[in-house]
Scaffold this motif. Structure first.
Motif: not given
Length: 251
Positions: A49-75
């Motif tokens: 379905p067009r409005d099917a939702l991606a899974p959501t999580y609790s605050r307790a499940e937030i990753s302690p170290d979220f790795r940034p992807n791609g560019s990290v500091d544009p020049a």
């Protein structure tokens, strides 16, 4: 069914069969890959379905170290000037096939109804992380700008160049109107309850939760509604797509 595994296998078989044919084989291999991508996109649109939702999580499940992807500091100098001023002079432009082009500051965006969601980021490299994102729904801005009937895609033009050169090719991405109007597609200005950090795309990034990470454009400066992206960048719909990635990266 594991859609992505099936697609990779199908393209791999096609590539193996055509390699011996030289340049013609390479061209046919690219055609086969594009056809497979189109088929899997149409099948997913048909089944999910067009409005099917991606899974959501609790605050307790937030990753302690979220790795940034791609560019990290544009020049780029225009980005550096905005960053030095705490993005006070930042304006998001929404134009293209719209009736009422917009130019919005961060304060303007924060004054609009906010949406917060805790979701998982799936990188094409194989890693995942969970974070809380807060921002404004993309659909709301598109409605405010007034899309013209022939608008089919939304293109995100960004400040960053992955080669970190002043005159380097700026990152861009695109999605169709189904993903643009999805209830979880937001332009995020906060992460985990704090102002969005530079490595994660400050001042504004896309969260399109049913797509792989490279579709989540960071450092957005302009949103353009178009009927085709054939004449933008390399014509494939995104920086990495111009280099062989799939345009449709649904998960």
């Amino acid at each position: 069914m594991n859609r992505r595994r099936w697609l990779i296998g199908a393209v791999g078989v096609a590539t193996t069969m055509l390699t011996a044919c030289g340049r013609v084989g390479a061209d046919l291999s690219e055609q086969a890959r594009r056809m497979s991508e189109g088929l899997t996109r149409r099948m997913q649109r048909l089944i999910v379905p067009r409005d099917a939702l991606a899974p959501t999580y609790s605050r307790a499940e937030i990753s302690p170290d979220f790795r940034p992807n791609g560019s990290v500091d544009p020049a780029a100098s225009d980005y550096l000037a905005l960053k030095a001023d705490g993005f006070a002079g930042y304006r998001l432009v929404v134009d293209g096939l719209v009736d009422r082009p917009l130019s919005l500051s961060l304060a303007d965006l924060r004054a609009r109804p906010a949406q917060t969601q805790i979701t998982k980021h799936d990188c094409v490299e194989g890693w995942t992380s969970i974070a809380e994102w807060t921002g404004v729904r993309l659909e709301a801005l598109l409605d405010e700008a007034g899309l013209k009937p022939d608008a089919k895609y939304v293109v995100f033009h960004c400040f960053d160049a992955l080669d970190q050169q002043e005159d380097g090719e700026r990152y861009y991405e695109s999605i169709d109107m189904i993903d643009a109007r999805h209830p979880q597609t937001i332009l995020a200005y906060a992460m985990n309850g704090e102002t969005l950090p530079v490595p994660h795309g400050a001042p504004l990034r896309l969260r399109v939760e049913r797509q792989l990470g490279y579709k989540h454009a960071k450092y957005i400066r302009r949103i353009e509604a178009v009927d085709s992206f054939a004449d933008i960048g390399g014509g494939k719909g995104g920086y990495w797509e111009d280099r062989g990635y799939e345009w449709y990266a649904g998960i």
